[in-house]
Design a protein around this motif. Structure first.
Motif, PDB file in Angstrom:
ATOM      1  N   ASN A 154       0.816  -1.207   0.000  1.00  0.00           N
ATOM      2  CA  ASN A 154       0.000   0.000   0.000  1.00  0.00           C
ATOM      3  C   ASN A 154       0.851   1.259   0.000  1.00  0.00           C
ATOM      4  OD1 ASN A 154      -3.066  -0.233   0.151  1.00  0.00           O
ATOM      5  ND2 ASN A 154      -2.427  -1.888   1.516  1.00  0.00           N
TER       6      ASN A 154
ATOM      7  N   ILE B 272      -4.819  11.608   7.029  1.00  0.00           N
ATOM      8  CA  ILE B 272      -4.611  10.582   6.000  1.00  0.00           C
ATOM      9  C   ILE B 272      -4.674   9.170   6.542  1.00  0.00           C
ATOM     10  CG2 ILE B 272      -3.286  12.090   4.494  1.00  0.00           C
ATOM     11  CD1 ILE B 272      -0.758  10.827   5.611  1.00  0.00           C
TER      12      ILE B 272
ATOM     13  N   ARG C  28      -9.395   1.068  -3.180  1.00  0.00           N
ATOM     14  CA  ARG C  28      -8.406   2.077  -2.882  1.00  0.00           C
ATOM     15  C   ARG C  28      -9.008   3.100  -1.936  1.00  0.00           C
ATOM     16  NH1 ARG C  28      -4.391   1.890  -6.677  1.00  0.00           N
ATOM     17  NH2 ARG C  28      -3.200   3.198  -5.247  1.00  0.00           N
TER      18      ARG C  28
ATOM     19  N   SER D 239      -9.374   9.826   2.010  1.00  0.00           N
ATOM     20  CA  SER D 239      -8.442   9.629   0.911  1.00  0.00           C
ATOM     21  C   SER D 239      -8.296  10.933   0.150  1.00  0.00           C
ATOM     22  CB  SER D 239      -8.937   8.528  -0.036  1.00  0.00           C
ATOM     23  OG  SER D 239      -8.047   8.378  -1.129  1.00  0.00           O
TER      24      SER D 239
ATOM     25  N   ILE E  33       2.034  15.620   0.271  1.00  0.00           N
ATOM     26  CA  ILE E  33       0.690  15.603   0.857  1.00  0.00           C
ATOM     27  C   ILE E  33       0.418  16.971   1.457  1.00  0.00           C
ATOM     28  CG2 ILE E  33      -0.769  14.548   2.626  1.00  0.00           C
ATOM     29  CD1 ILE E  33       0.917  12.003   2.276  1.00  0.00           C
TER      30      ILE E  33
ATOM     31  N   LEU F  26      -3.911   3.449   3.791  1.00  0.00           N
ATOM     32  CA  LEU F  26      -3.143   4.015   4.896  1.00  0.00           C
ATOM     33  C   LEU F  26      -3.776   3.712   6.250  1.00  0.00           C
ATOM     34  CD1 LEU F  26      -1.966   7.428   3.420  1.00  0.00           C
ATOM     35  CD2 LEU F  26      -0.627   5.360   3.824  1.00  0.00           C
TER      36      LEU F  26
ATOM     37  N   ASP G  99       2.137   1.589  -3.511  1.00  0.00           N
ATOM     38  CA  ASP G  99       1.055   2.009  -4.401  1.00  0.00           C
ATOM     39  C   ASP G  99       0.832   3.518  -4.318  1.00  0.00           C
ATOM     40  OD1 ASP G  99       0.569  -0.494  -5.378  1.00  0.00           O
ATOM     41  OD2 ASP G  99      -1.078  -0.947  -4.004  1.00  0.00           O
ATOM     42  N   ASN G 100       0.801   4.055  -3.082  1.00  0.00           N
ATOM     43  CA  ASN G 100       0.619   5.501  -2.917  1.00  0.00           C
ATOM     44  C   ASN G 100       1.769   6.268  -3.553  1.00  0.00           C
ATOM     45  OD1 ASN G 100      -1.810   5.340  -1.576  1.00  0.00           O
ATOM     46  ND2 ASN G 100      -0.901   5.317   0.452  1.00  0.00           N
TER      47      ASN G 100
ATOM     48  N   ASP H 217       1.469   6.262  -7.283  1.00  0.00           N
ATOM     49  CA  ASP H 217       0.418   7.179  -7.721  1.00  0.00           C
ATOM     50  C   ASP H 217       0.908   8.626  -7.693  1.00  0.00           C
ATOM     51  OD1 ASP H 217      -1.439   5.200  -8.167  1.00  0.00           O
ATOM     52  OD2 ASP H 217      -2.344   5.344  -6.180  1.00  0.00           O
ATOM     53  N   ALA H 218       1.765   8.956  -6.702  1.00  0.00           N
ATOM     54  CA  ALA H 218       2.199  10.346  -6.517  1.00  0.00           C
ATOM     55  C   ALA H 218       3.339  10.739  -7.441  1.00  0.00           C
ATOM     56  CB  ALA H 218       2.617  10.565  -5.066  1.00  0.00           C
TER      57      ALA H 218
ATOM     58  N   LYS I 194      -7.589  10.862  -2.947  1.00  0.00           N
ATOM     59  CA  LYS I 194      -7.994  10.517  -4.314  1.00  0.00           C
ATOM     60  C   LYS I 194      -9.260   9.682  -4.240  1.00  0.00           C
ATOM     61  CE  LYS I 194      -4.688   6.649  -4.356  1.00  0.00           C
ATOM     62  NZ  LYS I 194      -3.903   6.994  -3.196  1.00  0.00           N
TER      63      LYS I 194
END
Length: 431
Positions: free
Chosen positions: A324, A375, A390, A381, A367, A394, A327-328, A331-332, A383
């Protein structure tokens, strides 16, 4: 037969029901207390307004001025008492006392008190005053107003009041309504709690909260590992097709170089994981995430300290935590302003006391400061959530890390999530 307990532990549905019922009872009690306080405050304010209005009205009445300035006091007092009593009864007050300018009573609910001095504050400056004072009838809310003659001089006083006991009686009359409103809130909340329990039971069955978390962690692990392996399979397929095409074109050296590059990249991660007593699940995850990073145009870096112990987590929880966070980061990173900042780095290092630190950092935009405290909350989220779940990541990461006795920190410039977990002791690894 299904039960709400497994091994003496309440099911998640029962926990949700108990939590909601407790919350509803607290809210109901709070509403009841607030309405009681509001009713008490309202009754006092109403008493202050009424006593002030009556005292002002009477102080301006010609009959009152005539009575306090009359030379024939006994006759004036007799007519005055009947007039004042009718006003007091009509206004619902406990007493109206008319006095001369020295505070000597001309009227009083108890005839024996007439002729005595008024018990209360007589303003020296001749102003109107509202106060709570304990007089002959007990504590009361009262307003005293001056009586003026034609020249404006103070010639007497009028005091109108309501006893605290009467205010308490007014509050008691409102209590049934307050109780009914509070019970209605509790009843509606209880219905909501029952519906929430049924909905939770439909989803979780008789699983306890720990089993539900483990189920969610398992789902997240399968999801993130599946995405990683899909990306790795896709990348390897593309490389093989390209290599086959090169071979068909009799460009053997380029085909060998392409396959060797892929092998070397994978071998680097495998070697790092092997040096630390092996961690095949996490190794497979990192290999797959490298392929995802390449798909997204993100530079991928992994550093695993050979001396770092393995985290004291099950493979499912380890994949859920690391997957996870990666993944974050993936994405960022593509949102960075420049290509040089589109990177993700994973560091696994040892920490004090035999712990292990896993840091996932990225070069993305970061962030926002105003949401950094939110968060890790469930349901929050930055997003949109999608059907793959999703937006849970976190919060789940925090729950797993906390349950394992670890900690998680967020830092900026660059954005980095640093997870510190207890390490697996050597005897547990070899035993």
């Amino acid at each position: 037969m299904a039960t709400t307990r497994r091994g003496g532990v309440r099911s998640a549905a029962s926990r949700v029901f108990a939590l909601l019922i407790g919350s509803v009872l607290l809210i109901g009690a709070a509403i009841g207390a607030f309405l009681t306080w509001e009713a008490q405050s309202s009754a006092r304010q109403e008493a202050e307004h009424v006593t002030a209005a009556i005292a002002h009205a009477l102080s301006a009445a010609p009959a009152i001025e005539a009575a306090v300035t009359a030379t024939d006091r006994p006759s004036a007092e007799e007519d005055l008492r009947a007039y004042v009593e009718s006003v007091r009864t009509g206004a619902g007050l406990d007493f109206i006392t008319v006095m001369d300018r020295d505070g000597v009573r001309l009227t009083h609910p108890d005839p024996a008190r007439i002729g005595e001095r008024y018990l209360g504050t007589i303003p020296a400056d001749g102003r109107t005053l509202t106060e709570q004072y304990t007089g002959t009838l007990g504590p009361s809310v009262r307003t005293i107003a001056p009586v003026h003659d034609a020249s404006g001089a103070v010639v007497g006083w009028v005091s109108a009041g309501v006893t605290v006991e009467s205010l308490a009686g007014a509050l008691l009359r409102r209590l049934p309504v307050i109780v009914l409103l509070s019970l209605a809130v509790v009843a509606l909340g209880a219905i909501g709690a029952v519906l929430a329990r049924l909905a939770t039971r439909r989803i979780t069955g008789d699983l306890d909260a720990r089993d539900v978390r483990e189920a969610v962690a398992g789902y997240e692990s399968v999801r993130t590992l599946g995405e990683a392996l899909r990306a790795q399979t896709h990348e390897h397929g593309n490389r093989l097709h390209t290599a086959l095409s090169l071979l068909e074109l009799d460009r053997r050296d380029e085909a060998i170089a392409l396959l060797s590059e892929s092998s070397l990249q994978s071998q680097s991660v495998i070697d790092q994981m092997t040096l630390r007593d092996g961690d095949p699940t996490l190794g497979a995850l990192l290999l797959g995430k490298a392929s995802q990073a390449k798909e997204r145009g993100v530079r991928w870096q992994v550093h695993v300290d050979p001396a770092a112990p393995r985290a004291d987590l099950t493979p499912v929880d380890a994949v859920a935590v690391v997957g996870n966070l990666i993944d974050n980061a993936l994405d960022a990173a593509p949102q960075a302003e420049t290509g040089a900042d589109r990177w993700v780095r994973v560091d696994v290092t040892g920490a004090d006391g035999g712990a292990v630190t896993i840091t996932v950092s990225d070069g993305g935009p970061g962030i926002p400061a105003d949401v950094r405290e939110q968060i890790f909350e469930h349901g929050f989220s930055t997003k949109p959530s999608d059907r793959s779940g999703r937006g849970v990541g976190l919060a789940l990461v925090r729950d797993i890390v906390t349950a394992a006795g670890g900690s998680i920190e967020l830092s900026a410039d660059p954005t980095a999530f640093r997870v510190t977990l207890p390490g697996v002791r050597a005897e547990r690894r070899t035993g």
